[in-house]
Design a protein around this motif. Sequence first.
Motif, PDB file in Angstrom:
ATOM      1  N   ARG A 197     -29.498  23.161  89.335  1.00 42.39           N
ATOM      2  CA  ARG A 197     -28.633  22.687  90.401  1.00 42.39           C
ATOM      3  C   ARG A 197     -27.197  23.147  90.200  1.00 42.39           C
ATOM      4  NH1 ARG A 197     -29.655  17.381  88.426  1.00 42.39           N
ATOM      5  NH2 ARG A 197     -31.785  17.909  88.912  1.00 42.39           N
TER       6      ARG A 197
ATOM      7  N   GLN B  25     -18.697  22.374  86.578  1.00 45.68           N
ATOM      8  CA  GLN B  25     -17.958  22.903  85.426  1.00 45.68           C
ATOM      9  C   GLN B  25     -18.225  24.389  85.225  1.00 45.68           C
ATOM     10  OE1 GLN B  25     -18.824  20.136  82.155  1.00 45.68           O
ATOM     11  NE2 GLN B  25     -16.954  18.985  82.647  1.00 45.68           N
TER      12      GLN B  25
ATOM     13  N   SER C  71     -13.934  18.627  91.653  1.00 40.25           N
ATOM     14  CA  SER C  71     -13.660  17.825  90.460  1.00 40.25           C
ATOM     15  C   SER C  71     -13.670  16.323  90.716  1.00 40.25           C
ATOM     16  CB  SER C  71     -12.285  18.202  89.882  1.00 40.25           C
ATOM     17  OG  SER C  71     -12.242  19.568  89.536  1.00 40.25           O
ATOM     18  N   ALA C  72     -13.562  15.921  91.962  1.00 40.46           N
ATOM     19  CA  ALA C  72     -13.356  14.498  92.262  1.00 40.46           C
ATOM     20  C   ALA C  72     -14.647  13.725  92.484  1.00 40.46           C
ATOM     21  CB  ALA C  72     -12.438  14.344  93.483  1.00 40.46           C
ATOM     22  N   GLY C  73     -15.789  14.420  92.497  1.00 36.43           N
ATOM     23  CA  GLY C  73     -17.051  13.714  92.661  1.00 36.43           C
ATOM     24  C   GLY C  73     -17.195  13.113  94.047  1.00 36.43           C
TER      25      GLY C  73
ATOM     26  N   ARG D  70     -24.746   7.056  82.939  1.00 35.61           N
ATOM     27  CA  ARG D  70     -24.252   8.060  81.988  1.00 35.61           C
ATOM     28  C   ARG D  70     -22.822   8.442  82.332  1.00 35.61           C
ATOM     29  NH1 ARG D  70     -28.270  12.342  85.026  1.00 35.61           N
ATOM     30  NH2 ARG D  70     -26.778  12.896  86.663  1.00 35.61           N
TER      31      ARG D  70
ATOM     32  N   CYS E 262     -17.589  12.384  84.572  1.00 32.58           N
ATOM     33  CA  CYS E 262     -16.242  12.940  84.404  1.00 32.58           C
ATOM     34  C   CYS E 262     -15.437  12.826  85.696  1.00 32.58           C
ATOM     35  CB  CYS E 262     -16.326  14.398  83.962  1.00 32.58           C
ATOM     36  SG  CYS E 262     -16.920  14.603  82.278  1.00 32.58           S
ATOM     37  N   ALA E 263     -16.089  13.030  86.835  1.00 33.08           N
ATOM     38  CA  ALA E 263     -15.359  12.994  88.105  1.00 33.08           C
ATOM     39  C   ALA E 263     -14.759  11.609  88.338  1.00 33.08           C
ATOM     40  CB  ALA E 263     -16.287  13.393  89.250  1.00 33.08           C
ATOM     41  N   ASP E 264     -15.561  10.570  88.130  1.00 34.57           N
ATOM     42  CA  ASP E 264     -15.025   9.216  88.328  1.00 34.57           C
ATOM     43  C   ASP E 264     -13.975   8.886  87.266  1.00 34.57           C
ATOM     44  OD1 ASP E 264     -16.514   8.842  90.577  1.00 34.57           O
ATOM     45  OD2 ASP E 264     -17.921   7.395  89.725  1.00 34.57           O
TER      46      ASP E 264
ATOM     47  N   LEU F 110     -11.738  17.621  80.838  1.00 34.20           N
ATOM     48  CA  LEU F 110     -12.773  16.975  81.659  1.00 34.20           C
ATOM     49  C   LEU F 110     -13.255  17.879  82.782  1.00 34.20           C
ATOM     50  CD1 LEU F 110     -11.030  13.518  81.833  1.00 34.20           C
ATOM     51  CD2 LEU F 110     -13.423  13.781  81.176  1.00 34.20           C
ATOM     52  N   LEU F 111     -12.649  19.033  82.961  1.00 34.76           N
ATOM     53  CA  LEU F 111     -12.908  19.845  84.155  1.00 34.76           C
ATOM     54  C   LEU F 111     -13.798  21.059  83.897  1.00 34.76           C
ATOM     55  CD1 LEU F 111      -9.342  19.919  85.776  1.00 34.76           C
ATOM     56  CD2 LEU F 111     -11.212  18.327  86.233  1.00 34.76           C
ATOM     57  N   VAL F 112     -13.602  21.747  82.775  1.00 38.09           N
ATOM     58  CA  VAL F 112     -14.215  23.075  82.587  1.00 38.09           C
ATOM     59  C   VAL F 112     -15.562  22.992  81.872  1.00 38.09           C
ATOM     60  CG1 VAL F 112     -13.873  25.363  81.575  1.00 38.09           C
ATOM     61  CG2 VAL F 112     -11.936  24.145  82.563  1.00 38.09           C
ATOM     62  N   GLY F 113     -15.701  22.043  80.953  1.00 38.27           N
ATOM     63  CA  GLY F 113     -16.975  21.879  80.270  1.00 38.27           C
ATOM     64  C   GLY F 113     -17.160  22.799  79.083  1.00 38.27           C
TER      65      GLY F 113
ATOM     66  N   GLN G 263     -24.283  24.114  76.074  1.00 36.92           N
ATOM     67  CA  GLN G 263     -25.333  23.854  77.065  1.00 36.92           C
ATOM     68  C   GLN G 263     -26.699  23.773  76.386  1.00 36.92           C
ATOM     69  OE1 GLN G 263     -25.850  22.886  79.995  1.00 36.92           O
ATOM     70  NE2 GLN G 263     -27.416  24.033  81.098  1.00 36.92           N
TER      71      GLN G 263
ATOM     72  N   LEU H 155     -33.128  18.370  81.543  1.00 39.09           N
ATOM     73  CA  LEU H 155     -32.016  19.048  82.198  1.00 39.09           C
ATOM     74  C   LEU H 155     -31.410  18.187  83.310  1.00 39.09           C
ATOM     75  CD1 LEU H 155     -30.551  21.785  82.029  1.00 39.09           C
ATOM     76  CD2 LEU H 155     -32.223  22.702  83.660  1.00 39.09           C
ATOM     77  N   ARG H 156     -32.262  17.384  83.973  1.00 39.62           N
ATOM     78  CA  ARG H 156     -31.758  16.527  85.055  1.00 39.62           C
ATOM     79  C   ARG H 156     -30.806  15.456  84.559  1.00 39.62           C
ATOM     80  NH1 ARG H 156     -35.377  16.977  89.532  1.00 39.62           N
ATOM     81  NH2 ARG H 156     -37.118  18.283  88.932  1.00 39.62           N
ATOM     82  N   ASP H 157     -30.851  15.196  83.250  1.00 42.66           N
ATOM     83  CA  ASP H 157     -30.047  14.099  82.686  1.00 42.66           C
ATOM     84  C   ASP H 157     -28.739  14.589  82.086  1.00 42.66           C
ATOM     85  OD1 ASP H 157     -32.086  11.883  82.981  1.00 42.66           O
ATOM     86  OD2 ASP H 157     -33.239  13.382  81.873  1.00 42.66           O
TER      87      ASP H 157
ATOM     88  N   PRO I  78     -21.852  16.872  83.865  1.00 39.12           N
ATOM     89  CA  PRO I  78     -20.656  17.468  83.262  1.00 39.12           C
ATOM     90  C   PRO I  78     -20.217  16.672  82.030  1.00 39.12           C
ATOM     91  CG  PRO I  78     -20.428  17.426  85.639  1.00 39.12           C
ATOM     92  CD  PRO I  78     -21.686  16.652  85.311  1.00 39.12           C
ATOM     93  N   CYS I  79     -19.642  17.364  81.053  1.00 40.52           N
ATOM     94  CA  CYS I  79     -19.269  16.738  79.779  1.00 40.52           C
ATOM     95  C   CYS I  79     -17.752  16.674  79.625  1.00 40.52           C
ATOM     96  CB  CYS I  79     -19.866  17.522  78.610  1.00 40.52           C
ATOM     97  SG  CYS I  79     -19.203  19.200  78.418  1.00 40.52           S
TER      98      CYS I  79
END
Lengths: 210, 269
Positions: free
Chosen positions: A55, A59, A98-100, B92, B95-97, B134-137, B156, B170-172, B175-176
Motif C-alpha cells: 500500500r 514516508q 503528513s497530517a493523516g 499502534r 506518527c500523523a496524529d 516523524l516524517l521521513v521514516g 523496513q 506487513l499490514r501491521d 510509519p515509524c
Amino acid sequence: MPSTDPGHLVYGFDIPAERPWSRVLKRGQTLRIIDSEGEQAVDALIYAAADTAERYSAQDTLRVQGSAYLELGTRLISNRGRVMARITADTCGRHDTSAGCCSCESNAVRFGEATRYLHACRENFILELSRHGLTKRDIVSNLNFFMNVPIEPTGNFTVLDGPSSPGNYVDVTAEMDLLFVISNCPQVNNPCNGFDPTPIRVEIRETAAA
Amino acid sequence: MSAASKAERAAANRRRYEELRAAGQELKQLPAPTALDGAPIAADAVVQTEQVPPGWHTTVRLSRGEALRIIDDHGRSSVSLLAWRSEDPTERINCADTVKVQWSAALSKGRMILSDMGRVLLAVIEDTSGAHDLLVGGSTADSTLSAYGEVTRNTQANFISAAAKIGLGLRDIPPCVTFFAPVTTDAAGRFVWHAARKHAGDFVDLRAEMNLIVAVSNCAHPLDPARPAATAPITLIRHRLPPPAVDDVCRTASEEAVRAYAFTDQLFA
Ligand SMILES: [Zn+2]
C-alpha cells in the motif's frame, strides 16, 4: 512525461459531502479528483489490487522526493518501494501526506470531547475498506489532496485554509492496478474544508499510451 | 441548517481553531533538554539492558509505567521505533496524529507519542537531543541500494522481521518515528539534515503509558550523509520508574495532553 491528452472518460461520479468511495484503477488509467465547489480536503488511501498488503507509504514517498509536500510529478511509493502512481496534473498545487486523516478519537483529543460523535474520515475508511475485506489495521498515513499543511523549520505544523478553488483538480495516473479509496473529509473543526464539507467529483480516463 | 446558522457555526469553529493553535504553538510549558550527564538510572531500577549492533533490531515488551532508555552511544546511530498495544496490536503508533495533535513535527522532552485511538503510547520524559524524525521514516532496501549500490540491512526489513516474530505482518507496520535523526524542512519543504545536532551519548527515555510491544531498529537514517560509516551499536535500558507526579510535564503540557491522558487512563481505571 505525463501526457497532456486527458484521454477518454470511462467513469464519472459525484461523491457527496462527507462520504467515502472506492474503485479499482487499472494500470494506465488516470483518476481525476475535482474539488467541485472548492476548499474541500480529499483523504485517500491506495493499495495494490493484486496484494493489498502492499500500500501507499507516506514516508517512502516523502523520502524519495526529498520534500514534505506532494506536487506535480510526485511518484507515489508503496511500502515495497514500488511506484504505484504519479501525479500527472495539478491545478491546485498544495497537497499533504503528513497530517493523516481525522478520526473520532483524534478529534476528541484535539478539539474536545464534544467532537467525538462527529463523522470522521477514519469511520469512512473503515466502512469502505470493509467492502474489500480490509480493516483498521490497513489504514496507514494517507494522502490529503487539496490540504495545505506547511511545516515550518521549527517543526510548527498547522492545517491552513483549504487552498483549492472550485473546479481545481489533481490527476493520479496508475502504474499498477490499484484499489483507490477516498474519504471526502467531513471535518468541520479545522479550516481544511472551510468549515463546510462539500461534494467532489471523480473521473477515470484511459490515458493514451506513454 | 440555514445559511446564517451555518455561517455562525463556521465562525465559532474558526475562532476555536485559532485559539487552540495559539495555545498549542506557544510551547512555553515544554522543558529544556536533558543534560547529557543528567537523569541517572538507579542500578536497582534496571530491568533489562541490551546492546543492539548496527543494522539489527530487537523487540522489547514494556509494562505501563516502565521506561525504555535508548542511547546513541557513539553519536552515529539513528534508531527507528514502532509500538503496538500488547492487548490489542491493532492499536499502534500513529506518527500523523502525534504531529497533528501537538501542532509540531518536532519531538522533544515533554511531548507524547500517540496511538491511532487518541491515546498516549509513550511519553518523552527525558531527551538530550530534541532532534528526531516523524516524517521521513527509516531505511529500506531501495534507500540503501541507491545510497550504497547494494541492499544492506535496513529498517523496513527489520520491522517486517520484528513484526513476524510477534505474529504480525506487513499490514501491521505503520510509519515509524526515528530518534537521533535531526531532520527539518526548509521554507520550500525540502528536508534538511543537521549533523551538528547529534552527540555521542544522546539518549531518550520513553515512558510506556500502556502495555506495549516495541520494535527498535538500529540503521542509518536514509538522509544521514555520513552513511555507511554511521554504524555503531546502541544501548537499550528497560527500567522501572516511580509513579508520575500530578504535575508530570508530559501529562500537563497542553490541553491536548490532558485529554489524551484522560482517555488513556480510562483503559486502566
Ligand atoms: Zn477528514
